[in-house]
Design a protein around this motif. Structure first.
Motif, PDB file in Angstrom:
ATOM      1  N   PRO A 127       0.792  -1.242   0.000  1.00 15.15           N
ATOM      2  CA  PRO A 127       0.000   0.000   0.000  1.00 15.15           C
ATOM      3  C   PRO A 127       0.817   1.280   0.000  1.00 15.15           C
ATOM      4  CG  PRO A 127      -0.018  -1.041   2.171  1.00 15.15           C
ATOM      5  CD  PRO A 127       0.610  -2.017   1.235  1.00 15.15           C
ATOM      6  N   ASN A 128       2.084   1.202   0.377  1.00 19.50           N
ATOM      7  CA  ASN A 128       2.898   2.419   0.452  1.00 19.50           C
ATOM      8  C   ASN A 128       3.681   2.708  -0.818  1.00 19.50           C
ATOM      9  OD1 ASN A 128       2.117   2.930   3.153  1.00 19.50           O
ATOM     10  ND2 ASN A 128       3.625   1.439   3.875  1.00 19.50           N
ATOM     11  N   ILE A 129       3.573   1.834  -1.796  1.00 19.05           N
ATOM     12  CA  ILE A 129       4.317   2.016  -3.039  1.00 19.05           C
ATOM     13  C   ILE A 129       3.413   2.641  -4.094  1.00 19.05           C
ATOM     14  CG2 ILE A 129       5.513   0.831  -4.929  1.00 19.05           C
ATOM     15  CD1 ILE A 129       6.533  -1.183  -2.924  1.00 19.05           C
ATOM     16  N   LEU A 130       3.878   3.735  -4.680  1.00 19.91           N
ATOM     17  CA  LEU A 130       3.131   4.389  -5.748  1.00 19.91           C
ATOM     18  C   LEU A 130       3.285   3.601  -7.042  1.00 19.91           C
ATOM     19  CD1 LEU A 130       4.194   8.096  -5.078  1.00 19.91           C
ATOM     20  CD2 LEU A 130       2.082   6.965  -4.354  1.00 19.91           C
ATOM     21  N   ILE A 131       2.306   3.730  -7.917  1.00 19.27           N
ATOM     22  CA  ILE A 131       2.363   3.040  -9.198  1.00 19.27           C
ATOM     23  C   ILE A 131       2.441   4.059 -10.326  1.00 19.27           C
ATOM     24  CG2 ILE A 131       1.061   1.622 -10.843  1.00 19.27           C
ATOM     25  CD1 ILE A 131       0.110  -0.045  -8.514  1.00 19.27           C
ATOM     26  N   MET A 132       3.481   3.918 -11.133  1.00 12.57           N
ATOM     27  CA  MET A 132       3.633   4.741 -12.323  1.00 12.57           C
ATOM     28  C   MET A 132       3.178   3.911 -13.523  1.00 12.57           C
ATOM     29  SD  MET A 132       7.039   6.485 -14.064  1.00 12.57           S
ATOM     30  CE  MET A 132       7.122   7.883 -12.921  1.00 12.57           C
ATOM     31  N   ALA A 133       2.183   4.415 -14.234  1.00 15.30           N
ATOM     32  CA  ALA A 133       1.640   3.712 -15.389  1.00 15.30           C
ATOM     33  C   ALA A 133       2.370   4.147 -16.649  1.00 15.30           C
ATOM     34  CB  ALA A 133       0.147   3.999 -15.527  1.00 15.30           C
ATOM     35  N   ASP A 134       3.078   3.228 -17.267  1.00 18.68           N
ATOM     36  CA  ASP A 134       3.717   3.501 -18.550  1.00 18.68           C
ATOM     37  C   ASP A 134       2.682   3.291 -19.647  1.00 18.68           C
ATOM     38  OD1 ASP A 134       6.094   3.967 -17.247  1.00 18.68           O
ATOM     39  OD2 ASP A 134       6.958   2.011 -17.711  1.00 18.68           O
ATOM     40  N   ILE A 135       2.397   4.339 -20.413  1.00 20.37           N
ATOM     41  CA  ILE A 135       1.344   4.267 -21.429  1.00 20.37           C
ATOM     42  C   ILE A 135       1.865   4.856 -22.740  1.00 20.37           C
ATOM     43  CG2 ILE A 135      -0.554   4.263 -19.786  1.00 20.37           C
ATOM     44  CD1 ILE A 135       0.301   7.468 -21.663  1.00 20.37           C
ATOM     45  N   SER A 136       1.068   4.691 -23.820  1.00 24.11           N
ATOM     46  CA  SER A 136       1.505   5.204 -25.121  1.00 24.11           C
ATOM     47  C   SER A 136       0.501   6.136 -25.778  1.00 24.11           C
ATOM     48  CB  SER A 136       1.804   4.039 -26.069  1.00 24.11           C
ATOM     49  OG  SER A 136       0.626   3.321 -26.421  1.00 24.11           O
ATOM     50  N   THR A 137      -0.726   6.186 -25.250  1.00 24.40           N
ATOM     51  CA  THR A 137      -1.771   7.036 -25.828  1.00 24.40           C
ATOM     52  C   THR A 137      -2.586   7.697 -24.727  1.00 24.40           C
ATOM     53  OG1 THR A 137      -3.463   5.297 -25.889  1.00 24.40           O
ATOM     54  CG2 THR A 137      -1.987   5.464 -27.803  1.00 24.40           C
ATOM     55  N   LEU A 138      -3.347   8.694 -25.110  1.00 22.56           N
ATOM     56  CA  LEU A 138      -4.227   9.371 -24.155  1.00 22.56           C
ATOM     57  C   LEU A 138      -5.241   8.398 -23.576  1.00 22.56           C
ATOM     58  CD1 LEU A 138      -5.373  11.912 -22.774  1.00 22.56           C
ATOM     59  CD2 LEU A 138      -6.729  12.312 -24.850  1.00 22.56           C
ATOM     60  N   GLU A 139      -5.842   7.567 -24.406  1.00 23.23           N
ATOM     61  CA  GLU A 139      -6.833   6.605 -23.915  1.00 23.23           C
ATOM     62  C   GLU A 139      -6.243   5.717 -22.829  1.00 23.23           C
ATOM     63  OE1 GLU A 139      -8.745   2.460 -25.465  1.00 23.23           O
ATOM     64  OE2 GLU A 139      -8.780   4.127 -26.899  1.00 23.23           O
ATOM     65  N   GLU A 140      -5.038   5.206 -23.068  1.00 28.40           N
ATOM     66  CA  GLU A 140      -4.402   4.347 -22.076  1.00 28.40           C
ATOM     67  C   GLU A 140      -4.114   5.115 -20.791  1.00 28.40           C
ATOM     68  OE1 GLU A 140      -2.070   1.371 -25.215  1.00 28.40           O
ATOM     69  OE2 GLU A 140      -1.011   3.052 -24.280  1.00 28.40           O
ATOM     70  N   GLY A 141      -3.699   6.368 -20.933  1.00 31.13           N
ATOM     71  CA  GLY A 141      -3.408   7.172 -19.753  1.00 31.13           C
ATOM     72  C   GLY A 141      -4.635   7.432 -18.912  1.00 31.13           C
ATOM     73  N   LEU A 142      -5.757   7.716 -19.561  1.00 34.34           N
ATOM     74  CA  LEU A 142      -6.988   7.990 -18.823  1.00 34.34           C
ATOM     75  C   LEU A 142      -7.512   6.718 -18.153  1.00 34.34           C
ATOM     76  CD1 LEU A 142      -8.814  10.471 -21.242  1.00 34.34           C
ATOM     77  CD2 LEU A 142      -7.292  10.955 -19.309  1.00 34.34           C
TER      78      LEU A 142
END
Length: 244
Positions: A127-142
C-alpha cells in the motif's frame, strides 16, 4: 500530496539501465551511474531488475522507480508487455523497497480489467508504493488514471504500433494528459535536449525522465558520429556542385 511526489515535482529523473549486450551492463556499474546522476542534480532514478535496484539503493537515497523487464526468447518487443507484466514480476521489485513501481498499462494482449485487477492486488499487498503507469496514448493514460495509477508516464509513446511515431518527444500527449486528468504526469521518451524538457514542463509535466541521452554513451556517441558523417556528405556534395 504524497511527499515522494513533492520531491519529484519540477525535476529530472534519470533512468539507469543497461542490457546484457551493453558494456555498462552490471549492478555495480548502474550504481555508479546512479550516484553520478545524483551528483549532477537528479531528483529521482528509474532502474530495472532487483540486483540493480539493490546496488543503487546502497549508494543513494533518491526515490527509485523500479521496473522489471521480462524478456524471453519468444518475446515480441512490439506486441508483448515487457515492463513489469504481472504480479510476480511486480512483487519482487516491491520487495526491494522502491518508492514507485513502474508498470506497463497498455492493453496489449489483455484488457483494462486485467490491469485494474493487477494494480488492485499490488496496492493491497504494497500500500505504500506508488504506481507509475507507462502508457503510449491518451486513452491508455486515462484508463490508467481511472483504475488506480498514481502517476501517468508517456514512456511507451512510439513503442506501440498504434501510438504516435516520431523522433521527437510526444509533447502533445503530455499536453492532452494534463488537460484530461489531475494525476501527475511523467514525461519520458526521446528527450535529448533541454529545450524539449522545458516544453514538457510548459505543457503540464510534473517531472521528466531521461535515459539514453544521459546513461547510454554508445547512443550519445552515435548521435555525434552520424551527424559528422552527414556533415562530410553535405560538404562533399557542395564541392561536387561547384561550391567553394
Amino acid at each position: 500530496m504524497n511527499t515522494i511526489l513533492e520531491r519529484l515535482k519540477g525535476g529530472l529523473i534519470v533512468s539507469c539501465q543497461a542490457y546484457e549486450d551493453s558494456p555498462l551492463y552490471g549492478a555495480e556499474i548502474m550504481a555508479r551511474m546512479a550516484r553520478a546522476a545524483e551528483i549532477g542534480g537528479a531528483i529521482g532514478l528509474r532502474a530495472c531488475w532487483t540486483q540493480d535496484i539493490e546496488a543503487i539503493k546502497s549508494v543513494t537515497s533518491l526515490p527509485i522507480i523500479g521496473i522489471n523487464k521480462v524478456i524471453k526468447p519468444t518475446t515480441d518487443p512490439v506486441n508483448d508487455v515487457i515492463i513489469t507484466p504481472d504480479y510476480e514480476s511486480a512483487s519482487v521489485i516491491c520487495e526491494t523497497g522502491v518508492e514507485i513501481l513502474g508498470l506497463d498499462c497498455t492493453a496489449r494482449k489483455r484488457s483494462y480489467d486485467d490491469i485494474a485487477n493487477l494494480i488492485a492486488k499490488i496496492k493491497v499487498n504494497y500500500p505504500n508504493i506508488l504506481i507509475m503507469a507507462d502508457i503510449s496514448t491518451l486513452e491508455e493514460g486515462l484508463h490508467a488514471a481511472d483504475i488506480g495509477a498514481d502517476i501517468i508516464s508517456t514512456t511507451l509513446s512510439g513503442y506501440t504500433t498504434y501510438s504516435r511515431q516520431q523522433e521527437a518527444p510526444d509533447i502533445a500527449l503530455v499536453r492532452d494528459l494534463y488537460a484530461n486528468t489531475d494525476k501527475p504526469i511523467n514525461a519520458e521518451g526521446r528527450y535529448w535536449e533541454p529545450a524539449q524538457v522545458y516544453s514538457a514542463f510548459d505543457n503540464g509535466a510534473w517531472c521528466v525522465t531521461i535515459g539514453s541521452a544521459i546513461t547510454r554513451p554508445e547512443l550519445i556517441t552515435r548521435r555525434f558520429t552520424q551527424s559528422i558523417e552527414k556533415y562530410w556528405q553535405n560538404k562533399q556534395s557542395h564541392y561536387q556542385e561547384g561550391g567553394s
